[in-house]
Design a protein around this motif. Structure first.
Motif, PDB file in Angstrom:
ATOM      1  N   GLY A 108       0.819  -1.209   0.000  1.00 56.69           N
ATOM      2  CA  GLY A 108       0.000   0.000   0.000  1.00 56.69           C
ATOM      3  C   GLY A 108       0.847   1.249   0.000  1.00 56.69           C
ATOM      4  N   HIS A 109       0.363   2.266  -0.657  1.00 56.72           N
ATOM      5  CA  HIS A 109       1.073   3.543  -0.700  1.00 56.72           C
ATOM      6  C   HIS A 109       0.965   4.261   0.642  1.00 56.72           C
ATOM      7  CE1 HIS A 109       2.003   3.445  -4.953  1.00 56.72           C
ATOM      8  NE2 HIS A 109       0.753   3.147  -5.249  1.00 56.72           N
ATOM      9  N   GLU A 119      -0.078   6.691   3.387  1.00 56.15           N
ATOM     10  CA  GLU A 119      -1.374   7.323   3.645  1.00 56.15           C
ATOM     11  C   GLU A 119      -1.227   8.731   4.186  1.00 56.15           C
ATOM     12  OE1 GLU A 119      -3.630   4.761   6.170  1.00 56.15           O
ATOM     13  OE2 GLU A 119      -3.763   3.151   4.668  1.00 56.15           O
TER      14      GLU A 119
END
Length: 318
Positions: free
Chosen positions: A5-6, A8
């Protein structure tokens, strides 16, 4: 484990991806988010610098406080020198910039240990008021000894951190640095530092304001823990993080037998291979003093050979 996931957030701001193509109306306020700039795809012909140029035309960059550099074209093969050059060339248009993360790239775009990096010194020199800097990927990464008076947080995420980067950080002059996070990694992916290379960091002599130290994701986590147990810098830390690596009973025993850790706010040892007896001793020693102790083992994978040899793995390698 891979990075799926990138980011946040950055600099306390929620991440927002600037549209690589298409409409740019209805964008958030320039200072309300951490702007993520990324090439649209590997084969779309939409280079990172082109997206950045569109960003500069669409957003009041004088108010931008945080930038996240996402994937650039051919990250497997090419260092982001053109990205760094574009950012430095635009520095007069980014007077409020205080945080940069270089390489917010997930495994579907490029595995962490295949990301090609380069010399990040020009970026830090170009933004002397930068307070937070992070970089992902150790292949080709260059971080020479440098002075930066504004940097408060430095994060280097790798599956294998080159020794010259460790030495560069240790030999640098970073008088404002409060938070240092190094993912040391495994020799399978280029980690070649030894505990002795950490000595300048562990002395704390050049890091007078350091309060959060993370030396993690290491295949030599037991040896790191043994060195930390007697390190001068520990006495002034609020957070000590030795997580994500191969920490076992030897490292845990060294921590328990070293200097007191009861002044810490948090001891993070998640992803470990510590036996239950020592896990219990850590809790009994530290938790009554108010120390938060993270001993989660849920993602710690191991293999055992027919002869009983146990193989431990760092959390993030390839």
């Amino acid at each position: 484990m891979t990075i799926g996931g990138h980011l946040e957030e950055l600099y306390g701001l929620p991440a927002f991806t600037f549209p690589g193509t298409g409409e740019t109306t209805g964008l958030p306020e320039p200072d309300a988010v951490a702007w993520r700039i990324a090439a649209a795809t590997y084969d779309a012909g939409n280079a990172w610098t082109e997206v950045f140029a569109r960003f500069c035309a669409a957003v009041d960059t004088t108010r931008v406080r945080a930038l996240i550099v996402g994937v650039w074209e051919d990250a497997y093969d090419s260092a982001p020198s053109h990205v760094i050059e574009a950012l430095v060339a635009a520095r007069d248009r980014l007077p409020a910039l205080r945080a940069v993360f270089l390489g917010d790239i997930v495994f579907e775009e490029c595995e962490i240990s295949w990301i090609t990096q380069g010399d990040v010194a020009p970026l830090l020199a170009g933004f002397p008021e930068l307070e937070e800097f992070g970089v992902r990927g150790g292949q080709g990464l260059v971080f020479p000894a440098l002075r930066h008076d504004g940097l408060r947080k430095l994060v280097v995420e790798t599956g294998g951190l080159p020794v010259e980067v460790v030495r560069g950080v240790g030999a640098g002059e970073l008088p404002a640095l409060e938070h240092l996070d190094l993912w040391l990694g495994t020799s399978w992916y280029g980690a070649d530092s030894e505990v002795a290379d950490l000595a300048p960091i562990l002395s704390g002599a050049r890091l007078p304001r350091l309060r959060h130290l993370a030396l993690r994701n290491s295949e030599i986590q037991d040896e790191v823990a043994a060195a930390v147990a007697s390190a001068a810098v520990v006495a002034r830390l609020d957070v000590l993080d030795l997580s994500m690596g191969t920490l076992g009973d030897d490292g845990a025993a060294a921590l328990l037998g070293g200097q007191p850790l009861t002044h810490l706010r948090k001891l993070d040892l998640h992803h470990n291979y510590i036996g239950e007896a020592l896990r219990q001793r850590l809790r009994e020693t530290l938790e009554p003093a108010g120390v938060e102790v993270d001993l989660d083992q849920d993602d710690a994978e191991r293999d055992e050979d027919d002869d009983g040899t146990v193989h431990r793995y760092v959390a993030v390698g390839e």
